[in-house]
Design a protein around this motif. Structure first.
Motif, PDB file in Angstrom:
ATOM      1  N   GLN A  59      -2.319  19.333  -4.020  1.00 30.19           N
ATOM      2  CA  GLN A  59      -0.979  19.656  -3.526  1.00 30.19           C
ATOM      3  C   GLN A  59       0.037  19.874  -4.660  1.00 30.19           C
ATOM      4  N   ILE A  60      -0.350  19.586  -5.887  1.00 30.56           N
ATOM      5  CA  ILE A  60       0.601  19.597  -7.007  1.00 30.56           C
ATOM      6  C   ILE A  60       0.994  21.026  -7.367  1.00 30.56           C
ATOM      7  N   THR A  61       2.311  21.215  -7.518  1.00 23.67           N
ATOM      8  CA  THR A  61       2.851  22.510  -7.937  1.00 23.67           C
ATOM      9  C   THR A  61       3.420  22.383  -9.354  1.00 23.67           C
ATOM     10  N   LYS A  62       3.757  23.528  -9.942  1.00 22.75           N
ATOM     11  CA  LYS A  62       4.374  23.512 -11.280  1.00 22.75           C
ATOM     12  C   LYS A  62       5.692  22.728 -11.252  1.00 22.75           C
ATOM     13  N   ASP A  63       6.456  22.862 -10.181  1.00 21.59           N
ATOM     14  CA  ASP A  63       7.718  22.121 -10.065  1.00 21.59           C
ATOM     15  C   ASP A  63       7.481  20.605 -10.047  1.00 21.59           C
ATOM     16  N   ASP A  64       6.413  20.180  -9.419  1.00 23.94           N
ATOM     17  CA  ASP A  64       6.084  18.756  -9.396  1.00 23.94           C
ATOM     18  C   ASP A  64       5.864  18.230 -10.801  1.00 23.94           C
ATOM     19  N   LEU A  65       5.217  19.002 -11.641  1.00 18.93           N
ATOM     20  CA  LEU A  65       4.913  18.558 -12.998  1.00 18.93           C
ATOM     21  C   LEU A  65       6.173  18.399 -13.861  1.00 18.93           C
ATOM     22  N   ASP A  66       7.257  19.048 -13.469  1.00 22.92           N
ATOM     23  CA  ASP A  66       8.514  18.966 -14.233  1.00 22.92           C
ATOM     24  C   ASP A  66       9.132  17.571 -14.227  1.00 22.92           C
ATOM     25  N   VAL A  67       8.762  16.720 -13.278  1.00 22.20           N
ATOM     26  CA  VAL A  67       9.351  15.377 -13.220  1.00 22.20           C
ATOM     27  C   VAL A  67       8.693  14.405 -14.201  1.00 22.20           C
ATOM     28  N   LEU A  68       7.577  14.779 -14.759  1.00 18.79           N
ATOM     29  CA  LEU A  68       6.797  13.850 -15.585  1.00 18.79           C
ATOM     30  C   LEU A  68       7.488  13.485 -16.863  1.00 18.79           C
ATOM     31  N   GLY A  69       7.319  12.212 -17.218  1.00 20.32           N
ATOM     32  CA  GLY A  69       7.844  11.730 -18.490  1.00 20.32           C
ATOM     33  C   GLY A  69       6.790  11.811 -19.557  1.00 20.32           C
TER      34      GLY A  69
ATOM     35  N   MET B 282       0.818  -1.207   0.000  1.00 17.42           N
ATOM     36  CA  MET B 282       0.000   0.000   0.000  1.00 17.42           C
ATOM     37  C   MET B 282       0.860   1.269   0.000  1.00 17.42           C
ATOM     38  N   GLU B 283       2.078   1.192   0.520  1.00 16.22           N
ATOM     39  CA  GLU B 283       3.000   2.326   0.422  1.00 16.22           C
ATOM     40  C   GLU B 283       3.408   2.541  -1.037  1.00 16.22           C
ATOM     41  N   ASN B 284       3.638   1.452  -1.771  1.00 15.85           N
ATOM     42  CA  ASN B 284       3.925   1.579  -3.208  1.00 15.85           C
ATOM     43  C   ASN B 284       2.715   2.149  -3.943  1.00 15.85           C
ATOM     44  N   GLU B 285       1.526   1.716  -3.524  1.00 13.95           N
ATOM     45  CA  GLU B 285       0.312   2.252  -4.146  1.00 13.95           C
ATOM     46  C   GLU B 285       0.241   3.771  -3.994  1.00 13.95           C
ATOM     47  N   GLU B 286       0.647   4.284  -2.858  1.00 16.92           N
ATOM     48  CA  GLU B 286       0.599   5.735  -2.644  1.00 16.92           C
ATOM     49  C   GLU B 286       1.405   6.473  -3.710  1.00 16.92           C
ATOM     50  N   THR B 287       2.555   5.912  -4.080  1.00 14.71           N
ATOM     51  CA  THR B 287       3.343   6.528  -5.149  1.00 14.71           C
ATOM     52  C   THR B 287       2.544   6.542  -6.446  1.00 14.71           C
ATOM     53  N   SER B 288       1.831   5.450  -6.728  1.00 20.26           N
ATOM     54  CA  SER B 288       1.043   5.394  -7.960  1.00 20.26           C
ATOM     55  C   SER B 288      -0.061   6.445  -7.959  1.00 20.26           C
ATOM     56  N   TYR B 289      -0.647   6.731  -6.815  1.00 17.21           N
ATOM     57  CA  TYR B 289      -1.697   7.743  -6.740  1.00 17.21           C
ATOM     58  C   TYR B 289      -1.117   9.139  -7.007  1.00 17.21           C
ATOM     59  N   TRP B 290       0.063   9.377  -6.476  1.00 16.30           N
ATOM     60  CA  TRP B 290       0.744  10.663  -6.704  1.00 16.30           C
ATOM     61  C   TRP B 290       1.052  10.824  -8.196  1.00 16.30           C
ATOM     62  N   ILE B 291       1.605   9.787  -8.811  1.00 15.46           N
ATOM     63  CA  ILE B 291       1.943   9.851 -10.240  1.00 15.46           C
ATOM     64  C   ILE B 291       0.670  10.005 -11.075  1.00 15.46           C
ATOM     65  N   ALA B 292      -0.390   9.290 -10.718  1.00 13.03           N
ATOM     66  CA  ALA B 292      -1.663   9.425 -11.434  1.00 13.03           C
ATOM     67  C   ALA B 292      -2.182  10.861 -11.335  1.00 13.03           C
ATOM     68  N   ALA B 293      -2.106  11.452 -10.146  1.00 14.85           N
ATOM     69  CA  ALA B 293      -2.553  12.839  -9.973  1.00 14.85           C
ATOM     70  C   ALA B 293      -1.741  13.785 -10.848  1.00 14.85           C
ATOM     71  N   LEU B 294      -0.425  13.572 -10.887  1.00 13.71           N
ATOM     72  CA  LEU B 294       0.436  14.417 -11.726  1.00 13.71           C
ATOM     73  C   LEU B 294       0.072  14.295 -13.201  1.00 13.71           C
ATOM     74  N   LEU B 295      -0.084  13.054 -13.673  1.00 15.73           N
ATOM     75  CA  LEU B 295      -0.383  12.845 -15.093  1.00 15.73           C
ATOM     76  C   LEU B 295      -1.755  13.408 -15.469  1.00 15.73           C
ATOM     77  N   LEU B 296      -2.734  13.198 -14.624  1.00 15.07           N
ATOM     78  CA  LEU B 296      -4.059  13.733 -14.922  1.00 15.07           C
ATOM     79  C   LEU B 296      -4.042  15.260 -14.942  1.00 15.07           C
ATOM     80  N   LYS B 297      -3.280  15.854 -14.049  1.00 16.13           N
ATOM     81  CA  LYS B 297      -3.162  17.314 -14.039  1.00 16.13           C
ATOM     82  C   LYS B 297      -2.411  17.796 -15.284  1.00 16.13           C
ATOM     83  N   LYS B 298      -1.338  17.088 -15.666  1.00 18.87           N
ATOM     84  CA  LYS B 298      -0.566  17.475 -16.851  1.00 18.87           C
ATOM     85  C   LYS B 298      -1.457  17.547 -18.091  1.00 18.87           C
ATOM     86  N   TYR B 299      -2.346  16.567 -18.218  1.00 16.83           N
ATOM     87  CA  TYR B 299      -3.201  16.511 -19.399  1.00 16.83           C
ATOM     88  C   TYR B 299      -4.579  17.138 -19.167  1.00 16.83           C
TER      89      TYR B 299
END
Length: 192
Positions: free
Chosen positions: A182-192, A109-126
């Motif tokens: 919680q996502i900032t512009k700097d957070d979005l910079d890590v996205l692939g 479930m700790e690994n899942e938390e990372t997936s939720y963060w990445i999902a939030a970033l990707l959804l925000k990016k697009y």
């Protein structure tokens, strides 16, 4: 702090596939392996060397420590075994998800938390909302148990049907939404 690793596909003009015609959301996968995200660097290289990428791959592989960005998120992936999903959704592979594998349910479930963060970033990016239409399960597109570990941990031994699929998706959505604000512009910079 989460460590982001990028494959050579981010540095070179050649990509494996064509660009996605449109991005509709993310698919959360469980890898059913004991591999960490960094283990997929060599795992995927072996698939490339053996000309076996058609067996499948996702955009990003995550655990609680690392994200391995294998292929840019706006390019078609081979993660769902279904052409529409591959061409319109971004695959997030949650690592070390083997049932009775190296991780306890709590650690998974700790690994899942990372997936939720990445999902939030990707959804925000697009610029996509966080809904049942944008947060999807592999089993919605193919005859598979994936995400099997999450299904077992959060739902138990229940049949695959629309009600239970939506129940798990709603759980994922609730967690993704916690990160979205919680996502900032700097957070979005890590996205692939």
């Amino acid at each position: 702090m989460l460590h982001h690793i990028y494959s050579d596909y981010y540095k070179q003009p050649a990509k494996i596939t064509e660009k996605k015609p449109e991005i509709h959301g993310v698919v959360l996968h469980d890898d059913a392996e004991n591999n960490k995200a960094v283990d997929y660097i060599q795992w995927l290289q072996r698939r490339i060397d053996k000309d076996e990428l058609e067996k499948g791959w996702a955009c990003v592989y995550v655990d609680k420590e690392s994200c391995y960005w294998f292929h840019p998120s706006n390019y078609i992936e081979w993660h769902c075994g279904e052409p529409f999903a591959n061409a319109h959704f971004i695959g997030i592979e949650r690592c070390q998800s083997l049932i009775n594998g190296v991780l306890s349910d709590k650690a998974f479930m700790e690994n899942e938390e990372t997936s939720y963060w990445i999902a939030a970033l990707l959804l925000k990016k697009y610029n996509l909302p966080i809904t049942r239409e944008t947060v999807r399960l592999h089993k919605e597109f193919s005859d598979t148990a994936c995400p099997a570990r999450a299904w077992q941990v959060h739902l138990g031994d229940v049949p695959t049907n629309e009600k239970n699929i939506n129940k798990l998706k709603d759980y994922f959505i609730e967690h993704i939404k916690r990160y979205s604000d919680q996502i900032t512009k700097d957070d979005l910079d890590v996205l692939g």
